[in-house]
Design a protein around this motif. Structure first.
Motif, mmCIF file in Angstrom:
data_model
loop_
_atom_site.group_PDB
_atom_site.id
_atom_site.type_symbol
_atom_site.label_atom_id
_atom_site.label_comp_id
_atom_site.label_asym_id
_atom_site.label_seq_id
_atom_site.Cartn_x
_atom_site.Cartn_y
_atom_site.Cartn_z
ATOM 1 N N GLU A 153 -8.206 1.947 3.879
ATOM 2 C CA GLU A 153 -7.448 1.150 4.471
ATOM 3 C C GLU A 153 -8.432 -0.157 4.455
ATOM 4 O O GLU A 153 -7.904 -1.191 4.443
ATOM 5 C CB GLU A 153 -7.090 1.775 5.958
ATOM 6 C CG GLU A 153 -6.259 0.473 6.620
ATOM 7 C CD GLU A 153 -6.792 -0.514 7.226
ATOM 8 O OE1 GLU A 153 -6.353 -1.634 7.455
ATOM 9 O OE2 GLU A 153 -8.103 -0.507 7.576
ATOM 10 N N ASN B 286 -6.520 6.260 -7.169
ATOM 11 C CA ASN B 286 -6.016 6.388 -5.847
ATOM 12 C C ASN B 286 -7.119 6.885 -4.876
ATOM 13 O O ASN B 286 -6.767 7.223 -3.579
ATOM 14 C CB ASN B 286 -4.810 6.886 -5.634
ATOM 15 C CG ASN B 286 -4.776 8.078 -5.757
ATOM 16 O OD1 ASN B 286 -5.612 9.150 -6.073
ATOM 17 N ND2 ASN B 286 -3.388 8.607 -6.308
ATOM 18 N N GLY C 263 0.735 -1.250 0.089
ATOM 19 C CA GLY C 263 -0.208 -0.063 0.051
ATOM 20 C C GLY C 263 0.886 1.234 -0.076
ATOM 21 O O GLY C 263 1.874 1.260 0.925
ATOM 22 N N ILE D 259 -7.921 -1.871 0.898
ATOM 23 C CA ILE D 259 -6.491 -2.224 0.330
ATOM 24 C C ILE D 259 -5.927 -3.530 1.491
ATOM 25 O O ILE D 259 -5.542 -4.448 1.073
ATOM 26 C CB ILE D 259 -5.558 -0.879 0.166
ATOM 27 C CG1 ILE D 259 -6.264 0.105 -0.851
ATOM 28 C CG2 ILE D 259 -4.081 -1.599 -0.205
ATOM 29 C CD1 ILE D 259 -5.134 1.240 -0.795
ATOM 30 N N PRO E 264 -3.273 -3.148 3.307
ATOM 31 C CA PRO E 264 -2.203 -3.463 2.758
ATOM 32 C C PRO E 264 -1.194 -4.277 3.858
ATOM 33 O O PRO E 264 -1.231 -3.996 5.036
ATOM 34 C CB PRO E 264 -1.236 -2.245 2.579
ATOM 35 C CG PRO E 264 -1.999 -1.085 3.449
ATOM 36 C CD PRO E 264 -3.448 -1.760 3.533
ATOM 37 N N LEU F 54 -3.562 4.150 6.873
ATOM 38 C CA LEU F 54 -3.486 2.971 5.782
ATOM 39 C C LEU F 54 -2.445 1.939 6.337
ATOM 40 O O LEU F 54 -3.073 0.749 5.876
ATOM 41 C CB LEU F 54 -2.652 3.399 4.407
ATOM 42 C CG LEU F 54 -2.618 2.531 3.355
ATOM 43 C CD1 LEU F 54 -3.903 2.265 2.720
ATOM 44 C CD2 LEU F 54 -1.754 3.035 2.160
#
Length: 822
Positions: A177, A142, A110, A180, A182, A211
């Protein structure tokens, strides 16, 4: 993707309305204009301040789409499709993406930060792709909508993801968050982009760090502020087991300590210390931003435990990333869409949508290389590509590469070549003419040579037009409008110098209500270019009335003489209810019916069925000047009086409009049924507080033709108006007053930007050239030059020249090539 539509009811917290038969969903869409929408598409009808996709559901049903996520079911659509009713369709899209993300279990990188996200993403894709099947955000997807659309492109064959997360204010990252999630967090450069959405730098960093709540590692450039924010972040979310992997130029406590060594060859050698060892890494960049982005990539490779030899061999091949789709004029009346640096399935879908929205010619051609990193087997991939080509109604496809050649039987309209060289050998036989050509190739195929072959040859000065900025500015002003207020956009004077047809195509894509031009020939040009929107001609000459009717343009009528002339021609052609627009003069005293001519106008139109009043309008003289607001309000009051009299006497209820760009902002109570957006679309406002919300649209660029050093006492240019007081370095730029640069901008009044530094214009501006003082600027022949754009802005130029931005923009000559990009 293959998801049972009914299974989404609990995921989206939705109410199901439709048939009891579930459908397998294989595509997600939010764009009603895409030709890729079909029976297995799940369409999310997003509704915001600028647009409401619910309005297009009926059209989509007619095109075969049967499954919708909606906030309400539009009239006449109940029973015709399946609907998942939710409170908020954007939130539902995000929930769907989060649910879909949880179906896959592989590493996800991410990326967030102010600058460098897209470049780092593309470089990591290049560096890691030999070992992983990567899914990544296409382009700069994004945002709150872009991230979900990126995630839903994952398929079962991918084993590494790289996704960007961009935010502009607080309370946005938490949504991204959850989508994704990540496992590897990368914080790129923190700069000033989008500062207006945050109280200070600390708040901005704190929001971006959200994130990484589930990331096993956070990669970042070590500094005091970020370290402090990270410490608080880890403590607040009890994430002290997380790995922090840092780099620095100055702090030897960082995990990777970097020192730069600039080489004569135009490359950099980075000496980095890691785990007690020292390595020299050569990278092909000198500018600080590219060096920082390269170091970020280095840390990711180190975290992935790549050895030094592989790191060196791959990183020295890094390349400048072209992050945009460009529209260029081509040979033989062709239009070129240049996407010649990447070839993957997801970006192909985006490029094909862009091709449809920007096509100048009905005939569409795609030049396509082998496609990499799709996650599908070749057989499945090229079957999907062939279907995509068919759905987008591509007239011919030219495949270049061994793999696409071996699957040419999947396509009905393909010519293939083993490699680029074979294509170039056969170029003359391919007869490119009157077509829109999308050039889509993986970087290794070097399709820039094909672009050069097809591109119209012009001189090296160009005006770059950012279509995304036009979209942003349009949406900014649309957000100021009341419900059901229409918008006419002015594209007269060659789109205020920016390019009429290309901008009109974009506006048609955005479904604006009207286009406005000054003269009939401008409207005819747009109609010949395929524009279907209604076009109003503001200054029609009576000699142009037959052409106006032939091309179904709509004239503004501003005098009895003009009305009678148009009525005569319309009656000769046996027209019925032909749309006209009545202009009232409320104080501008330029064109229009005055109050004392209204009775004659009413008498002429009463009972006349040859024409119908489509709108009544007037023009404000002082909507941008606070000292004249009383006069502006008097114009609005008179417009209300005269237009009401006309409507009552003729028993009609047409569109009414009086506001221009500044009027939209300053007189919101006078929006009536429509407003006219002009200079604001192109990023210019007379209000400084509003200007910061608009994006620059046009950047006029050139190059340095020659650099010379002259001794003290020598002169530059006609009339010896510049005399060197000391040894001076002079650069010549191939742009002059024939290109639209005012001679008043010369003689050290104005400047250009070279290497982010001001270079004053010295001496008189010539017809085709100007000269600048580059003493102290490290520059050479061929380097890029900014004439105007972000700095100087056209507003700054206009202020210095005691004129208005309109004059600066519309003065740029037609011989300056326009390049449009997204």
């Amino acid at each position: 993707m293959s998801i049972n539509s009914k299974n989404l009811v609990p995921v989206l917290h939705a109410e199901w309305v439709g048939s009891q038969t579930a459908v397998l969903i294989d595509t997600i869409s939010i764009d009603s204009r895409s030709l890729q929408n079909g029976a297995q598409t799940l369409f999310f009808a997003l509704s915001g301040t600028n647009n409401d996709a619910h309005l297009y559901i009926s059209e989509l049903i007619e095109k075969g789409v049967q499954n919708f996520v909606v906030q309400y079911i539009p009239d006449n659509c109940l029973g015709k499709a399946n609907f998942l009713i939710v409170k908020n369709s954007i939130t539902a899209l995000q929930k769907f993406a989060g649910y879909y993300r949880d179906l896959f279990h592989f590493p996800i990188i991410g990326l967030t930060g102010s600058n460098g996200k897209t470049i780092v993403k593309e470089w990591l894709n290049f560096l890691l792709s030999p070992d992983y099947n990567i899914i990544r955000s296409p382009k700069s997807y994004n945002s709150q909508v872009g991230v979900p659309l990126s995630i839903v492109a994952i398929n079962e064959k991918h084993n590494l993801g790289i996704f960007e997360a961009g935010i502009s204010t607080v309370n946005e990252m938490d949504n991204l968050e959850k989508i994704i999630k990540p496992t590897i967090g990368v914080l790129t450069n923190i700069g000033s982009a989008h500062d207006e959405g945050f109280l200070n730098l600390v708040q901005k960093i704190d929001e971006k760090l959200l994130l990484f709540k589930e990331s096993e590692v956070i990669i970042y450039q070590k500094n005091e502020i970020v370290d402090s924010c990270l410490s608080q972040f880890l403590a607040e979310y009890m994430l002290n087991t997380r790995i922090l992997f840092s780099w620095s130029y100055t702090d030897k406590q960082a995990d990777v300590f970097i020192q730069k060594k600039e080489n004569i060859t135009g490359t950099n050698t980075l000496e980095y210390q890691y785990k007690g060892e020292t390595f020299d890494l050569e990278i092909p960049f000198l500018d600080s931003a590219s060096v920082e982005n390269s170091i970020t990539c280095l840390l990711v490779l180190l975290y992935f435990k790549y050895d030094f030899a592989i790191i060196q061999s791959r990183m020295q091949l890094l390349y400048p990333v072209k992050m945009r789709l460009e529209v260029k004029n081509g040979i033989h009346n062709c239009s070129i869409i240049d996407d010649s640096y990447s070839s993957d399935f997801q970006s192909l879908k985006i490029a094909l949508d862009f091709l449809e929205s920007q096509k100048k010619n009905a005939k569409k051609t795609v030049i396509l290389s082998d496609i990499f990193q799709s996650g599908f087997s070749n057989s499945e991939l090229y079957s999907k590509v062939a279907q995509l080509i068919s759905d987008n109604k591509i007239n011919r496809i030219i495949g270049i590469g061994e793999t696409i050649t071996s699957f040419k039987d999947q396509f009905s309209n393909i010519i293939t070549f083993q490699n680029k060289e074979d294509f170039i050998k056969n170029f003359e036989n391919l007869a490119f003419e009157n077509e829109t050509i999308l050039i889509k190739g993986a970087r290794s195929f070097q399709f820039e040579e094909i672009v050069a072959l097809l591109e119209e040859k012009t001189h090296e000065t160009i005006l770059e037009i950012n279509l995304d900025s036009i979209s942003h500015n349009l949406n900014f002003f649309k957000s100021k409008l009341g419900a059901n207020v229409k918008i006419m956009v002015m594209v007269k004077a060659f789109g205020y110098g920016n390019g009429g047809l290309e901008i009109a195509k974009l506006l048609e894509h955005h479904k604006v209500d009207y286009l406005g031009v000054a003269f009939a020939d401008e409207g005819i040009s747009l109609k010949n270019g395929g524009i279907m929107l209604p076009i109003m001609v503001l200054n029609p000459e009576s000699t142009s009335f037959p052409s106006i009717i032939q091309y179904q343009l709509e004239p503004e009528i501003y005098s009895i003489k003009g009305l009678n002339a148009f009525l005569k021609i319309a009656q000769e052609k046996n027209l019925k209810n032909y749309p006209i627009h009545i202009k009232l003069d409320t104080g501008m005293h330029r064109l229009g019916f005055e109050e004392n001519t209204l009775d004659e106008l009413i008498a002429t139109l009463k009972g006349n069925t040859t024409v119908q009043i489509q709108s009544i309008l007037s023009h404000m003289a002082t909507s941008d000047e606070a000292r004249h607001y009383d006069f502006a309000n008097s114009q609005i009051q008179l417009f209300e009086k005269l237009s009401s009299k006309l409507m009552n006497a003729l028993n009609v209820n047409p569109i009414r409009h009086i506001l221009n760009t500044s009027g939209i902002s300053n007189f919101p109570d006078a929006q009536y049924n429509m407003v006219r957006l002009g200079i604001g679309l192109y990023g210019v406002s007379n209000d400084l507080s509003e200007q910061k919300y608009l994006e620059n649209v046009g950047t006029l660029k050139s190059i340095i033709s020659q650099v010379r050093t002259i001794p003290a006492g020598d002169s530059v240019g006609y009339g010896r108006r510049f005399m060197a007081e000391k040894e001076t370095k002079i650069a010549t730029i191939p742009i002059g007053y024939a290109d639209g640069i005012s001679r008043l901008w010369g003689n050290e009044v104005g400047y250009v930007m070279i290497k982010n530094q001001k270079a004053p214009i010295v001496g008189s501006i010539c017809m085709d050239m100007l000269m600048v003082n580059v003493t102290g600027i490290d520059c050479k022949e061929g380097d890029s030059v900014i004439i105007f754009g972000e700095n100087p802005t056209v507003t700054q130029m206009a202020d210095a020249l005691k004129t208005i931005p309109y004059e600066i923009l519309t003065s740029i000559s037609q011989r300056v090539k326009r390049v449009f990009f997204r």
